[in-house]
Scaffold this motif. Structure first.
Motif, PDB file in Angstrom:
ATOM      1  N   TYR A   3       1.009  -1.082   0.343  1.00 50.10           N
ATOM      2  CA  TYR A   3       0.214   0.334  -0.061  1.00 50.10           C
ATOM      3  C   TYR A   3       0.994   1.423  -0.240  1.00 50.10           C
ATOM      4  N   ARG A   4       0.617   2.036  -1.239  1.00 52.30           N
ATOM      5  CA  ARG A   4       1.646   3.133  -1.176  1.00 52.30           C
ATOM      6  C   ARG A   4       0.959   4.049  -1.220  1.00 52.30           C
ATOM      7  N   THR A  45       9.064  19.145   0.600  1.00 53.97           N
ATOM      8  CA  THR A  45       9.007  17.845   1.089  1.00 53.97           C
ATOM      9  C   THR A  45       8.298  16.456   0.425  1.00 53.97           C
ATOM     10  N   LEU A  46       8.506  16.497  -0.227  1.00 54.44           N
ATOM     11  CA  LEU A  46       7.904  14.982  -0.546  1.00 54.44           C
ATOM     12  C   LEU A  46       8.178  14.217  -0.013  1.00 54.44           C
ATOM     13  N   THR A  47       7.378  13.240   0.388  1.00 51.85           N
ATOM     14  CA  THR A  47       7.034  12.137   1.314  1.00 51.85           C
ATOM     15  C   THR A  47       6.057  10.748   0.820  1.00 51.85           C
ATOM     16  N   THR A  48       6.751   9.722   0.279  1.00 47.27           N
ATOM     17  CA  THR A  48       6.043   8.388  -0.009  1.00 47.27           C
ATOM     18  C   THR A  48       5.815   6.894   0.936  1.00 47.27           C
ATOM     19  N   ALA A  49       4.416   7.446   1.596  1.00 52.27           N
ATOM     20  CA  ALA A  49       4.993   6.536   2.984  1.00 52.27           C
ATOM     21  C   ALA A  49       4.141   4.868   1.883  1.00 52.27           C
ATOM     22  N   LEU A 108       9.184   4.695   4.783  1.00 56.61           N
ATOM     23  CA  LEU A 108       8.623   6.112   4.229  1.00 56.61           C
ATOM     24  C   LEU A 108      10.447   7.070   3.673  1.00 56.61           C
ATOM     25  N   VAL A 109      10.042   7.244   2.411  1.00 59.42           N
ATOM     26  CA  VAL A 109      10.538   7.969   1.888  1.00 59.42           C
ATOM     27  C   VAL A 109      10.393   9.500   1.504  1.00 59.42           C
ATOM     28  N   ALA A 128       4.916  17.964   8.314  1.00 57.33           N
ATOM     29  CA  ALA A 128       3.627  17.963   7.655  1.00 57.33           C
ATOM     30  C   ALA A 128       3.534  16.455   6.728  1.00 57.33           C
ATOM     31  N   ALA A 129       4.754  16.446   5.953  1.00 56.31           N
ATOM     32  CA  ALA A 129       4.690  15.610   4.791  1.00 56.31           C
ATOM     33  C   ALA A 129       4.385  14.503   5.288  1.00 56.31           C
ATOM     34  N   LEU A 130       5.202  14.200   6.398  1.00 47.65           N
ATOM     35  CA  LEU A 130       5.538  13.279   6.763  1.00 47.65           C
ATOM     36  C   LEU A 130       3.719  12.303   7.042  1.00 47.65           C
ATOM     37  N   VAL A 131       3.208  13.298   8.749  1.00 48.38           N
ATOM     38  CA  VAL A 131       2.391  13.269   8.618  1.00 48.38           C
ATOM     39  C   VAL A 131       1.096  12.908   7.479  1.00 48.38           C
ATOM     40  N   ARG A 132       0.677  13.503   6.565  1.00 47.60           N
ATOM     41  CA  ARG A 132       0.086  13.353   6.163  1.00 47.60           C
ATOM     42  C   ARG A 132      -0.450  12.672   5.049  1.00 47.60           C
ATOM     43  N   ALA A 133       1.405  11.980   4.328  1.00 44.86           N
ATOM     44  CA  ALA A 133       1.744  10.665   3.815  1.00 44.86           C
ATOM     45  C   ALA A 133       1.307   9.205   4.284  1.00 44.86           C
ATOM     46  N   ILE A 134       1.463   9.779   5.511  1.00 45.84           N
ATOM     47  CA  ILE A 134       0.605   8.562   6.735  1.00 45.84           C
ATOM     48  C   ILE A 134      -0.415   8.335   6.511  1.00 45.84           C
ATOM     49  N   ALA A 135      -1.218   9.742   6.751  1.00 50.08           N
ATOM     50  CA  ALA A 135      -3.108   9.637   7.526  1.00 50.08           C
ATOM     51  C   ALA A 135      -3.150   9.558   5.874  1.00 50.08           C
ATOM     52  N   ASN A 136      -2.823   9.269   4.469  1.00 48.72           N
ATOM     53  CA  ASN A 136      -3.343   9.091   3.072  1.00 48.72           C
ATOM     54  C   ASN A 136      -3.564   7.661   3.196  1.00 48.72           C
ATOM     55  N   LEU A 137      -2.302   7.354   3.488  1.00 51.85           N
ATOM     56  CA  LEU A 137      -1.819   5.451   3.038  1.00 51.85           C
ATOM     57  C   LEU A 137      -2.861   5.187   4.024  1.00 51.85           C
TER      58      LEU A 137
END
Ligand code: DP6
Length: 352
Positions: A3-4, A45-49, A108-109, A128-137
């Motif tokens: 899941y990504r 910042t671009l973050t992929t979870a 997390l990348v 901010a990016a870390l939290v939103r990426a995981i919230a989206n995931l």
């Protein structure tokens, strides 16, 4: 199955500064603050979870920051991960058909499109990016303000990077911090003329971290008590009005006064903390000269916990501000500069 989810978060630069914690564990501030979110085109910042049942549990959660493995065992990152996981677990408990993502290891990348070491509020965009990426995931039904509550626990200023435009972080007064979150004061499009010029005075890592610096200030500065009791509440009120009325003169005055007030409390800290250097002070003099020459306030400087200057100005005054800055700073060793603004561009003059 893996899941990504990916997301980006922008940098924000405060015009009324957050400086002081009333609760270091929950990251609750001693005052409200207000910032302008910069363009994602330049500073983000671009973050992929991602997560999967097939990721070995023995490896645990992992973060790759700008290509390097990064430590996520710190209390602040852990607080964010814990909070996000427990919200996902609640969804899974309510709907047993959902995959149990909350039990999978996270990968997390994260990548910044600007030098992390440049002292340009990278922790704000990062959390901010870390939290939103995981919230989206996790497909959490959370509003930006709710996510700001979580990001705040990673880094205070990060709570403001969940919104674009003009953003206030309301300090709140509850002991558990559930009312200490950000909200949007105005969209970026409300004041389409606004621009920011980032002057990179030094890309060296700052001496005293904001976290420990503000703790020392709270503990030792008398001036700080005056700042949180009267100076900041007044600045917040005037700033919100200035933004609503697009009154650049007022916006600029409060921005410069609040930066000066913040750095004065740093100097009043015992032992004193100095974030600005000779080039920073030269930038202040240059702004004063530019405003004097224009016969009105066309530029405003502000400095965070480092020597780099951010200059706010309006598009119509680009020539007077950027042109003059370039000219004034010719004597300095300018590495090069490019054009940009809050909406799309952000001129960056590097003095490194
Ligand atoms: C001077 O948000 O970096 O930039 O909550 O300890 O992570 P922590 O501090 P941080 O502090 C930012 C301080 C500032 C002012 C501001 O951004 O409001």
């Amino acid at each position: 199955k893996v899941y990504r989810a990916s997301t980006t978060a922008p940098v924000n630069i405060a015009v009324v500064k957050y400086w002081g914690k009333r609760d270091a564990k929950l990251n609750l501030p001693t005052n409200s603050s207000l910032s302008v979110t910069l363009s994602q085109a330049d500073l983000r910042t671009l973050t992929t979870a991602s997560c999967s049942a097939s990721f070995p549990a023995s490896e645990g959660d992992a973060l790759l920051l700008n290509g390097e493995p990064s430590d996520i065992s710190g209390a602040r990152t852990q607080a964010c991960l814990r909070e996000l996981r427990s919200r996902r677990a609640a969804l899974e408990a309510a709907d047993p058909s959902l995959p149990k993502l909350s039990t999978y290891p996270l990968r997390l990348v994260s990548e910044n499109n600007f030098p992390t070491a440049a002292g340009l509020a990278s922790s704000a965009a990062g959390f901010a990016a870390l939290v939103r990426a995981i919230a989206n995931l996790y497909e959490l039904p959370a509003s930006p303000s709710e996510l700001s509550l979580i990001a705040r626990q990673g880094s205070g200023s990060a709570c403001r990077s969940l919104f674009g435009g003009y953003v206030a972080w309301r300090m709140g007064d509850k002991a558990d911090g559930t009312d200490s979150m950000a909200d949007q004061v105005a969209e970026a499009s409300h004041w389409p003329d606004m621009r920011a010029l980032v002057l990179v005075v030094s890309a060296a890592k700052k001496g005293v971290s904001s976290s420990s610096g503000m703790q020392q200030t709270v503990a030792t500065s008398g001036l700080f008590r005056e700042r949180i009791a009267t100076v900041v509440p007044e600045n917040m009120a005037i700033m919100e009005k200035a933004i609503a009325e697009k009154d650049f003169e007022k916006f600029a005055e409060v921005t410069m006064r609040d930066s000066n007030s913040f750095h004065a409390t740093c100097a009043d800290t015992y032992p004193p903390i100095f974030y600005m250097n000779d080039v920073s002070r030269a930038a202040i003099r240059a702004v004063e000269a530019i405003n004097e020459k224009a016969g009105r306030t066309v530029a405003a400087y502000t400095f965070d916990a480092g020597p780099n200057a951010v200059i706010y100005y309006q598009e119509k005054d680009t020539e007077a501000v950027v042109g003059t800055f370039y000219h004034v700073l010719q004597g300095a060793d300018i590495g090069g500069w490019k054009s940009a603004d809050i909406k799309g561009l952000k001129p960056t003059i590097s003095l490194d």
